[in-house]
Design an enzyme around this catalytic site. Structure first.
Site, PDB file in Angstrom:
ATOM      1  CE1 TYR A 147       0.431   4.488   3.914  1.00 33.12           C
ATOM      2  CE2 TYR A 147      -1.072   6.356   4.015  1.00 33.12           C
ATOM      3  CZ  TYR A 147      -0.491   5.252   4.611  1.00 33.12           C
ATOM      4  OH  TYR A 147      -0.831   4.913   5.904  1.00 33.12           O
ATOM      5  CD  GLU A 149      -5.969   6.906  -6.009  1.00 36.83           C
ATOM      6  OE1 GLU A 149      -6.764   6.122  -5.482  1.00 36.83           O
ATOM      7  OE2 GLU A 149      -6.345   7.884  -6.686  1.00 36.83           O
TER       8      GLU A 149
END
Ligand code: NAD
Ligand code: UDP
Length: 327
Positions: A147, A149
């Site tokens: 989520y 990155e």
């Protein structure tokens, strides 16, 4: 530019998306709501289906989309840790390939495009409160990384499309937001605590409850989205949107118990890995650029949210989980 704007909302059947669709329709816009219902249901937008300016399309944003619109709000992405960790590869694809597809669409039709980014780009912050200039402290290989990155890469894409293709982009970094139409079992703290309290189940407090979050009521946030979208081309963000009032999770648990008049006990459960210890937005930029600040106090917003979940329960639309505090 036609007098009625055609607006695409990806993830439009989700918690935030459904409120945004509603507000855009109220303003007189035409709304195309695109969703694959990964973490939502049609029920969130059922009341809009007969609206003459509303259209619902089942579509996965990791595939190209060919439509004609003036503005795009890109919200498609599961937001709760339970949902985004269920299929982490798909989460990254949704953020990254979804962003590429929507930016490609914006480029082709010359639409303005808004990205629902997140406070998670700051990771477990060592600067507090977090200004937009802070680059973050993110674990690239943990359970939350798909989520965090994914959203960071989406931001990169937005600014590269801006630099390379002169797109008009608006990037909002959203801090924890709550309100009616949160998924009752998506594991986020506000919905979890309210549903547990209303059902008289144990309140699952992860860790010692001293970690903090700043909770924004959905109506305030959506107002911020629309103001940011309406700014001149040179305003791109990233811009923090959230409520700077910070609470410990234990304080939240106590307040929910008080407001529901519940007999639930607050019980400790293990803290998930990489759980940020503190989070509070610095919203100076939004105050100055958008003349925006949240207006709803936590107590008032929780009362409205409790009323929503209470009604769901009364209609039998929330089942009691077999295991308490499942994550
Ligand atoms: P949500 O899970 O209720 O909504 C996300 C929506 O996107 C759902 O309707 C889901 O079905 C849809 N979706 C997921 N993958 C998709 C795909 N591949 N194609 C099409 N649709 C897809 O979550 P939300 O709270 O409404 O969050 C909306 C956006 O705001 C997300 O991008 C999230 O990352 C961001 N955000 C939310 C918060 C918050 O506190 N609510 C905080 C930070 C960022
Ligand atoms: N949390 C908790 N009990 C729950 C759900 C969450 O104590 O039943 C905690 C969680 O560990 C975190 C905070 O509440 O510290 C906010 O969690 P949420 O999943 O809502 O959002 P995020 O961690 O992404 O901010």
């Amino acid at each position: 530019m036609p007098s009625v704007k055609r607006i695409l909302v990806t993830g439009g059947a989700g918690f935030l998306g459904s409120h945004l669709c509603e507000r855009l329709l109220e303003r007189g816009d035409e709304v195309l709501c695109v969703d694959n219902f990964f973490s939502s249901t049609r029920r969130n937008v059922e009341h809009l289906l007969d609206h003459p300016r509303f259209e619902l399309m089942r579509h996965d944003v990791t595939f190209p989309l060919y439509v004609e619109v003036d503005e795009i709000y890109n919200l498609a992405c599961p937001a709760s840790p339970v949902h985004y960790q269920y299929d982490p590869v798909q989460t990254t694809k949704t953020s990254v390939i979804g962003a590429i597809n929507m930016l490609g669409l914006a480029k082709r039709v010359k639409a303005k495009i808004f990205q629902a980014s997140t406070s998670e780009v700051y990771g477990d912050p060592v600067v507090h409160p977090q200004p937009e200039s802070y680059w973050g402290n993110v674990n690239p290989i943990g359970f939350r990384s798909c989520y965090d990155e994914g959203k960071r890469c989406a931001e990169t894409l937005f600014f590269d499309y801006r630099r390379q293709h002169k797109l008009s982009v608006k990037v909002a970094r959203i801090f924890n937001t709550y309100g009616p139409r949160m998924h009752p079992h998506d594991g986020r703290v506000v919905s979890n605590f309210i549903v547990q309290a209303l059902q008289g189940a144990d309140i699952t407090l992860y860790g010692d409850g001293q970690q903090t979050r700043s909770f924004c009521y959905v109506d305030d946030l959506v107002d911020g989205f629309m103001r940011l979208m309406d700014t001149p081309d040179e305003v791109t963000g990233p811009m923090n949107l959230g409520n700077p009032n910070e609470f410990t999770i234990r304080e939240l648990a106590d307040l929910v118990v008080e407001l529901t008049g519940s007999r639930s006990r607050v019980m400790s459960a293990p803290l998930p890995s990489d759980d940020p210890k503190q989070r509070q937005p610095n919203i100076a930029k939004a105050r100055e650029t958008l003349a925006w600040a949240p207006r709803t106090q936590l107590r008032e917003g929780l009362e409205k949210t409790i009323a929503y979940f209470d009604a769901l329960l009364a209609r039998g639309e929330i089942y009691k989980p077999k295991r308490e505090g499942v994550r």
